[in-house]
Design a protein around this motif. Sequence first.
Motif, mmCIF file in Angstrom:
data_model
loop_
_atom_site.group_PDB
_atom_site.id
_atom_site.type_symbol
_atom_site.label_atom_id
_atom_site.label_comp_id
_atom_site.label_asym_id
_atom_site.label_seq_id
_atom_site.Cartn_x
_atom_site.Cartn_y
_atom_site.Cartn_z
ATOM 1 N N THR A 7 62.944 0.635 66.415
ATOM 2 C CA THR A 7 63.502 0.976 67.816
ATOM 3 C C THR A 7 64.838 -0.150 68.012
ATOM 4 O O THR A 7 65.494 0.132 68.826
ATOM 5 N N ARG A 64 57.253 5.372 71.872
ATOM 6 C CA ARG A 64 56.310 6.409 72.529
ATOM 7 C C ARG A 64 56.234 7.552 71.512
ATOM 8 O O ARG A 64 55.367 8.068 70.932
ATOM 9 N N ILE A 100 61.706 0.315 80.520
ATOM 10 C CA ILE A 100 61.791 1.871 80.821
ATOM 11 C C ILE A 100 61.638 1.694 82.547
ATOM 12 O O ILE A 100 61.370 0.464 83.011
ATOM 13 N N ASP A 133 52.525 8.169 79.705
ATOM 14 C CA ASP A 133 53.688 8.254 78.494
ATOM 15 C C ASP A 133 53.119 9.470 77.623
ATOM 16 O O ASP A 133 54.166 10.257 76.983
ATOM 17 N N SER A 137 66.642 5.764 73.204
ATOM 18 C CA SER A 137 65.964 4.770 72.631
ATOM 19 C C SER A 137 65.081 3.928 73.544
ATOM 20 O O SER A 137 64.006 3.335 73.138
ATOM 21 N N ASN A 138 65.082 4.569 74.887
ATOM 22 C CA ASN A 138 63.942 4.101 75.701
ATOM 23 C C ASN A 138 62.674 4.818 75.621
ATOM 24 O O ASN A 138 61.698 4.595 76.265
ATOM 25 N N ASP A 140 57.877 0.293 74.130
ATOM 26 C CA ASP A 140 59.151 0.802 74.867
ATOM 27 C C ASP A 140 59.315 -0.109 76.228
ATOM 28 O O ASP A 140 60.184 -0.234 77.080
ATOM 29 N N ASN A 196 64.333 -3.748 75.572
ATOM 30 C CA ASN A 196 64.008 -2.128 75.785
ATOM 31 C C ASN A 196 63.242 -1.899 76.721
ATOM 32 O O ASN A 196 61.848 -1.876 76.684
#
Length: 401
Positions: free
Chosen positions: A116, A338, A186, A201, A333-334, A65, A184
């Motif tokens: 992803t 995880r 975060i 996470d 998607s973000n 991510d 991608n």
Amino acid sequence: MNKRKVRALYLGVVGLANIGGWIYLLALNLIILDKTGSVLAVTGLYIIKPFASMLIGPWAGSMIDRVSTKHLMIFLDIIRAILVASLLFVDSLWVIYLLVLFIQMAGAIFETSSFTYMTLLLPEEDRNKFNAVLTFVHSGAFVTGPFLAGILFMLAPLEFSLVINVLIFICCGIWTIFLPNILNTIPEVKKHLHVKEVREDWYAVWNFSKKYLSFFFIYMTFQGTMLVTAALDSTEVAFAKEVLLLTDAAYGSLVSIAGLGFLLGAICTNLLVRFLSAKAMMGVGTFFVASGYFIYSLSTSYFAASIGFFALSFSLSIANTGFMTYIQSRIHSNMMGRITSLYEMISSFVQIVTVLLFGLVASLVSVKVVVIGGSILMLLGSCYLILITWRISKTRGFEAL
């Protein structure tokens, strides 16, 4: 590059990698059997994959991510090519197991990264149809991979198949270069991943699971039902030989029927996506997979067993397409990497325990009891999945992030 070409290239990469995976798996099975003469040594390969998912589960999603999934996929293809090539130069069974463990770890990270990337690549309205096509590609690889492997085994030594697999990974890495780079990321991303970020996470996934408890139950019910399928696969040969009294040729034809079912099911799935929702495909598909296994478990003849085999393999495409689309619509998607990595870690642990438990019960009681009991568990799980998805569809409290 336009959208159609990008999607075709992605499907080509996935399809080629799956064909290579089948060639690698079948060749490695035979190589280990030739080196050791032990069926138990070959069985060990099937424990390594879920064990690898457990090892990467706690941290892989945090990495996925935070990076470019495209570049991660390329890197993993190169790593897998190097590791498979290394298998050509070792004789020790434990060193082979260690290399296979690293290959499976890289493969597990690749699967999550690829999923992803696909989620980021596709707008939500296109995912159901694309997933149906992707399922068709997987089904085609299921048929094509073993067929090509058989030809290679006849024409050249087993080690040559590993060389082909190395070339396939290199080709996949090169093709992936031409895919668009979709980042991608975060918030508050850092250059290095620390324990603190991984722990945060875990809490994020925990909070997500508590907030969307119904999604967690749906995910785990589907995965649990499919894990019983994987556990029953380990008893499949024994059931066919000891209970149904099938010859090797008859059992081989059953596997061919399953391959045909996969292929026809994938074709049918491409039609059903126009009329059914993801939840409906997931629930109905899972129920018919379980029903197919139940028919197989009660069969006393080749004909009845073939009906069960065809039904379960035909329905797998429908169930998997619905499941993929459903989780894509429910996880942002973000957080995809995880959540799926940690959930897969749980699933892998359950898979290992289930396979060992089924094997123990089969040795102490009988294979037939295990297969019938497992198929009943699958039926109960599929009915619960249909019930919970139906009840959720009647409420508005569960929305995508």
